[in-house]
Design an enzyme around this catalytic site. Structure first.
Site, PDB file in Angstrom:
ATOM      1  N   GLU A   1      25.864  18.234 -22.187  1.00  0.00           N
ATOM      2  CA  GLU A   1      25.319  18.014 -23.534  1.00  0.00           C
ATOM      3  C   GLU A   1      23.805  17.866 -23.566  1.00  0.00           C
ATOM      4  O   GLU A   1      23.149  18.220 -24.534  1.00  0.00           O
ATOM      5  CB  GLU A   1      25.910  16.737 -24.151  1.00  0.00           C
ATOM      6  CG  GLU A   1      27.356  16.821 -24.541  1.00  0.00           C
ATOM      7  CD  GLU A   1      28.253  16.294 -23.449  1.00  0.00           C
ATOM      8  OE1 GLU A   1      28.089  16.714 -22.279  1.00  0.00           O
ATOM      9  OE2 GLU A   1      29.145  15.486 -23.742  1.00  0.00           O
ATOM     10  N   ASN A   2      23.251  17.264 -22.513  1.00  0.00           N
ATOM     11  CA  ASN A   2      21.817  16.972 -22.527  1.00  0.00           C
ATOM     12  C   ASN A   2      20.941  18.178 -22.191  1.00  0.00           C
ATOM     13  O   ASN A   2      19.759  18.019 -21.915  1.00  0.00           O
ATOM     14  CB  ASN A   2      21.497  15.800 -21.594  1.00  0.00           C
ATOM     15  CG  ASN A   2      21.970  16.018 -20.177  1.00  0.00           C
ATOM     16  OD1 ASN A   2      23.046  16.552 -19.961  1.00  0.00           O
ATOM     17  ND2 ASN A   2      21.189  15.612 -19.203  1.00  0.00           N
TER      18      ASN A   2
END
Lengths: 232, 229
Positions: B47-48
């Site tokens: 996600e990051n």
């Protein structure tokens, strides 16, 4: 000549008033502007509303500000991260407000503000408790939830390289929320590992153009992890 | 027999097709990458802002600017890419990832997923779970079939707040592989030594039995790690 550089974090955050809303980049340690936050903590600024993915860790940077009781509201997706003990204590005592936002919605609300949009419809959270009280609409047979833009007085971000015009380049997983947050605040303050001359970042490699950045502070990167991230 | 956590991860890894773009959640899903065979090229998303993520970094080789969504230091594989959160969630919400492997507290017969609010939690947190549940084409759940008190987790209707309605496509547990179909749950495989009736006995929601339903083909161990016990 344009010169957005500041000599110290203290000078760069001197104008932040009590009660300010601050976006805080970083996801874990990469891209977390810890030194700017520590300067704000030393300054004694209080009654802050913070927009960040998590709730800080330990008693350094955001964790420290929360521990010192300087935060009135946190807008976050994952405030239950391990280490966010200070936030948990305040929250359970009812001394801090929490607005919980799904992570992608958080990023997109910030992007919408920075892009001059009045909000957007997302499928995320439709029919769940995080959509309660929000306008919804069925578009092409699917339910979407209306989300408003999210802006702030300040964005504190961290990049790898910066120049005096405010152009920034990130390294590896540092970009995370930093790039959208730079677009969505009245004033964006960046701490950078390296300050380079104008032209030192190839235009092909500028991730955040300087138009979005107001202040740049060079924080020399220490080779040891603990010196970069603060105590664990 | 029951599958171990590694056994569940192994069974998922067997089903991921070559060319998949996959987000792995925390817990059992993280182990899936250890069991991919070299004949498959699969890109992992975090996600990051990472695509093409490699294994966790060996001690002493950590890069301070490279962590995964669980904040572990990780590595990159050739062909990987970095990007910001906005683009990362375009990949998720826009349906570009092919698979999301998630843990779950409860799954209902219609594919409803509950995995973000635990009973007795102090501070709620949702992270990217809802975006994944709503955005990714194939949401596959990995979990133990029942709670540590022996209560079914595959229910007629979820009791906990939903992460996403009707989003789960497959359920991989220590006892079974179950597909979620428009007609309800379909039992495809059961753990070695069990039978469909034994799985149904630990499942609240009704199961239909696939015509080719069979025992799982999972070795008892791989390189000394037990997969079924």
């Amino acid at each position: 000549m344009i010169d957005k550089t500041f000599k110290s974090c203290e000078e760069a955050v001197a104008c932040v008033p009590d009660g300010a809303t601050i976006m805080l980049g970083g996801f874990g340690d990469p891209g977390l502007p810890g030194r700017l936050l520590e300067a704000l903590r030393q300054k004694g600024t209080k009654n802050l509303a913070i927009i960040h993915n998590g709730a800080g860790a330990g008693d350094w940077a955001l964790g420290g500000l929360i521990k010192d009781g300087r935060i009135r509201k946190l807008t976050a997706s994952f405030p239950c991260n391990p280490g966010a003990i200070a936030f948990q204590e305040l929250y359970l005592k009812g001394q801090v407000e929490l607005e919980l936002v799904p992570q992608g919605t958080l990023a997109e609300r910030i992007r919408a503000a920075g892009a001059g949009l009045g909000g957007f419809f997302t499928p995320t959270a439709a029919g769940t408790e995080l959509a309660k009280g929000k306008e919804s609409r069925v578009i092409d047979g699917r339910e979407y939830v209306f989300e408003k833009p999210l802006r702030a007085d300040f964005a504190f971000i961290r990049a790898h390289r910066g120049d005096r015009l405010g152009n920034l380049a990130f390294r590896k997983a540092m970009r995370n929320f930093n790039m959208v947050m730079a677009t969505a605040a009245e004033m964006t303050i960046a701490e950078v590992d390296k300050l380079v001359p104008v032209g030192g970042i190839d235009p092909e490699d500028v991730h955040t153009p300087g138009i979005f950045v107001d202040r740049v502070v060079h924080i020399a990167r220490h080779p040891k992890l603990v010196e970069i991230t603060g105590p664990k | 027999m029951k599958l171990t956590r590694d056994g569940i991860a192994y069974r998922v890894a067997c089903d991921l097709p070559n060319g998949s773009y996959v987000n792995l959640g925390i817990g059992i899903p993280t182990i899936v990458s250890s069991y991919l065979t070299p004949d498959k090229e699969i890109l992992f998303h975090s996600e990051n802002g990472i695509l093409g993520m490699g294994p966790v970094a060996a001690p002493g080789t950590e890069d301070v600017d490279l962590v995964n969504a669980g904040k572990e230091f990780v590595t990159m594989l050739p062909g990987g890419a970095f990007f910001d959160h906005s683009l990362s969630f375009s990949m998720i919400r826009g349906g570009h990832l092919t698979h999301s492997i998630l843990g779950a507290l409860e799954v209902a017969g219609n594919g409803d997923l509950a995995n973000w609010r635990t009973p007795g939690e102090k501070v709620p947190g949702v992270g990217g779970a809802m975006d994944l549940a709503f955005g990714v084409k194939n949401v596959w759940v990995t979990m133990t079939h029942v709670t540590n008190k022996g209560k079914p987790k595959i229910l007629k209707a979820c009791t906990l707040p939903l992460t996403g309605p009707r989003c789960v496509k497959r359920i991989y547990t220590d006892l079974a592989l179950i597909e979620v179909t428009p007609e309800g749950l379909l039992l495809r495989e059961f753990a070695p030594g069990l039978d469909p009736a034994a799985v149904q006995a630990q499942t609240e929601a009704p199961l239909r039995i696939a015509s080719d339903c069979s025992a799982m083909n999972v070795p008892e161990n791989i390189k000394g790690v037990p997969l079924a016990a």
